[in-house]
Write a protein that holds these residues in place. Structure first.
Motif, PDB file in Angstrom:
ATOM      1  N   ARG A 257     114.679  72.266  79.986  1.00 14.20           N
ATOM      2  CA  ARG A 257     115.412  71.068  80.374  1.00 14.20           C
ATOM      3  C   ARG A 257     116.900  71.329  80.314  1.00 14.20           C
ATOM      4  O   ARG A 257     117.367  72.126  79.511  1.00 14.20           O
ATOM      5  CB  ARG A 257     115.019  69.873  79.499  1.00 14.20           C
ATOM      6  CG  ARG A 257     115.343  70.030  78.032  1.00 14.20           C
ATOM      7  CD  ARG A 257     114.634  68.961  77.189  1.00 14.20           C
ATOM      8  NE  ARG A 257     115.168  67.625  77.399  1.00 14.20           N
ATOM      9  CZ  ARG A 257     114.568  66.520  76.946  1.00 14.20           C
ATOM     10  NH1 ARG A 257     113.449  66.603  76.270  1.00 14.20           N
ATOM     11  NH2 ARG A 257     115.106  65.343  77.162  1.00 14.20           N
ATOM     12  N   ASP A 258     117.614  70.652  81.179  1.00 14.42           N
ATOM     13  CA  ASP A 258     119.068  70.726  81.205  1.00 14.42           C
ATOM     14  C   ASP A 258     119.580  69.302  81.033  1.00 14.42           C
ATOM     15  O   ASP A 258     119.580  68.521  81.989  1.00 14.42           O
ATOM     16  CB  ASP A 258     119.537  71.326  82.532  1.00 14.42           C
ATOM     17  CG  ASP A 258     121.047  71.541  82.582  1.00 14.42           C
ATOM     18  OD1 ASP A 258     121.784  70.835  81.851  1.00 14.42           O
ATOM     19  OD2 ASP A 258     121.490  72.396  83.352  1.00 14.42           O
ATOM     20  N   ASN A 259     119.978  68.966  79.817  1.00 18.46           N
ATOM     21  CA  ASN A 259     120.390  67.595  79.537  1.00 18.46           C
ATOM     22  C   ASN A 259     121.648  67.214  80.304  1.00 18.46           C
ATOM     23  O   ASN A 259     121.840  66.056  80.651  1.00 18.46           O
ATOM     24  CB  ASN A 259     120.599  67.406  78.040  1.00 18.46           C
ATOM     25  CG  ASN A 259     119.284  67.364  77.279  1.00 18.46           C
ATOM     26  OD1 ASN A 259     118.229  67.134  77.868  1.00 18.46           O
ATOM     27  ND2 ASN A 259     119.340  67.604  75.987  1.00 18.46           N
ATOM     28  N   ALA A 260     122.499  68.178  80.575  1.00 22.49           N
ATOM     29  CA  ALA A 260     123.726  67.892  81.311  1.00 22.49           C
ATOM     30  C   ALA A 260     123.411  67.450  82.742  1.00 22.49           C
ATOM     31  O   ALA A 260     124.143  66.663  83.341  1.00 22.49           O
ATOM     32  CB  ALA A 260     124.637  69.108  81.319  1.00 22.49           C
ATOM     33  N   LYS A 261     122.316  67.968  83.284  1.00 22.85           N
ATOM     34  CA  LYS A 261     121.911  67.627  84.655  1.00 22.85           C
ATOM     35  C   LYS A 261     120.787  66.601  84.681  1.00 22.85           C
ATOM     36  O   LYS A 261     120.296  66.248  85.757  1.00 22.85           O
ATOM     37  CB  LYS A 261     121.470  68.891  85.403  1.00 22.85           C
ATOM     38  CG  LYS A 261     122.584  69.902  85.616  1.00 22.85           C
ATOM     39  CD  LYS A 261     122.082  71.095  86.411  1.00 22.85           C
ATOM     40  CE  LYS A 261     123.209  72.086  86.666  1.00 22.85           C
ATOM     41  NZ  LYS A 261     122.736  73.277  87.442  1.00 22.85           N
ATOM     42  N   ASN A 262     120.360  66.151  83.510  1.00 23.15           N
ATOM     43  CA  ASN A 262     119.241  65.205  83.430  1.00 23.15           C
ATOM     44  C   ASN A 262     118.026  65.707  84.199  1.00 23.15           C
ATOM     45  O   ASN A 262     117.386  64.964  84.950  1.00 23.15           O
ATOM     46  CB  ASN A 262     119.660  63.832  83.970  1.00 23.15           C
ATOM     47  CG  ASN A 262     120.568  63.096  83.026  1.00 23.15           C
ATOM     48  OD1 ASN A 262     120.786  63.528  81.896  1.00 23.15           O
ATOM     49  ND2 ASN A 262     121.117  61.995  83.482  1.00 23.15           N
ATOM     50  N   THR A 263     117.708  66.962  84.019  1.00 19.62           N
ATOM     51  CA  THR A 263     116.640  67.586  84.784  1.00 19.62           C
ATOM     52  C   THR A 263     115.740  68.410  83.877  1.00 19.62           C
ATOM     53  O   THR A 263     116.223  69.081  82.958  1.00 19.62           O
ATOM     54  CB  THR A 263     117.221  68.478  85.889  1.00 19.62           C
ATOM     55  OG1 THR A 263     118.026  67.673  86.764  1.00 19.62           O
ATOM     56  CG2 THR A 263     116.118  69.140  86.702  1.00 19.62           C
ATOM     57  N   VAL A 264     114.460  68.365  84.139  1.00 19.24           N
ATOM     58  CA  VAL A 264     113.496  69.221  83.465  1.00 19.24           C
ATOM     59  C   VAL A 264     112.835  70.106  84.518  1.00 19.24           C
ATOM     60  O   VAL A 264     112.631  69.670  85.661  1.00 19.24           O
ATOM     61  CB  VAL A 264     112.449  68.398  82.675  1.00 19.24           C
ATOM     62  CG1 VAL A 264     111.611  67.549  83.595  1.00 19.24           C
ATOM     63  CG2 VAL A 264     111.585  69.300  81.827  1.00 19.24           C
ATOM     64  N   TYR A 265     112.544  71.326  84.154  1.00 16.86           N
ATOM     65  CA  TYR A 265     112.004  72.312  85.080  1.00 16.86           C
ATOM     66  C   TYR A 265     110.644  72.811  84.600  1.00 16.86           C
ATOM     67  O   TYR A 265     110.347  72.811  83.407  1.00 16.86           O
ATOM     68  CB  TYR A 265     112.951  73.509  85.203  1.00 16.86           C
ATOM     69  CG  TYR A 265     114.350  73.141  85.630  1.00 16.86           C
ATOM     70  CD1 TYR A 265     115.356  72.997  84.674  1.00 16.86           C
ATOM     71  CD2 TYR A 265     114.664  72.940  86.962  1.00 16.86           C
ATOM     72  CE1 TYR A 265     116.648  72.658  85.046  1.00 16.86           C
ATOM     73  CE2 TYR A 265     115.954  72.606  87.349  1.00 16.86           C
ATOM     74  CZ  TYR A 265     116.935  72.462  86.388  1.00 16.86           C
ATOM     75  OH  TYR A 265     118.208  72.125  86.766  1.00 16.86           O
TER      76      TYR A 265
END
Length: 119
Positions: free
Chosen positions: A79-87
């Motif tokens: 997850r990238d909290n800065a981008k509000n995205t989970v992969y």
């Protein structure tokens, strides 16, 4: 309330790779444990992977991940909290991985993205 939008699905040959993304908006993204589930035709939705994180005053941020036995060693959730995205990085794909993949955060679900693995 969190809104989730998946992307990255497609058709791939067995042994290939795909990376799914789940973009979140709305309530604070980092508050939720995030997960991926999948549903194959004629089968119930099943757990694939999850990630949660804990912030400590001295230890910094620690992520905890969990995987279904069927994908361990092949799939990686991040997850990238800065981008509000989970992969979900999916490697060594098998025909039995064919399903609609859904992103989950608490009570929220995405619309799903189709992954098809040909033999």
């Amino acid at each position: 309330q969190v809104q989730l939008v998946e992307s990255g699905g497609g058709l791939v040959q067995a042994g290939g790779s795909l990376r799914l993304s789940c973009a979140a908006s709305g309530r604070t993204f980092s508050s939720y444990e995030m997960g991926w589930f999948r549903q194959a035709p004629g089968k119930e939705r099943e757990f694939v992977a999850s990630i949660r994180w804990r912030s400590g005053s001295t230890s910094g941020i620690t992520s905890y991940v969990d995987y279904a036995d069927s994908v361990k060693g092949r799939f990686t959730i991040s997850r990238d909290n800065a981008k509000n995205t989970v992969y979900l990085q999916m490697n060594s794909l098998k025909p039995e991985d064919t399903a609609v993949y859904y992103c989950n955060a608490g009570p929220a679900w995405g619309q799903g993205t189709q992954v098809t693995v040909s033999s």
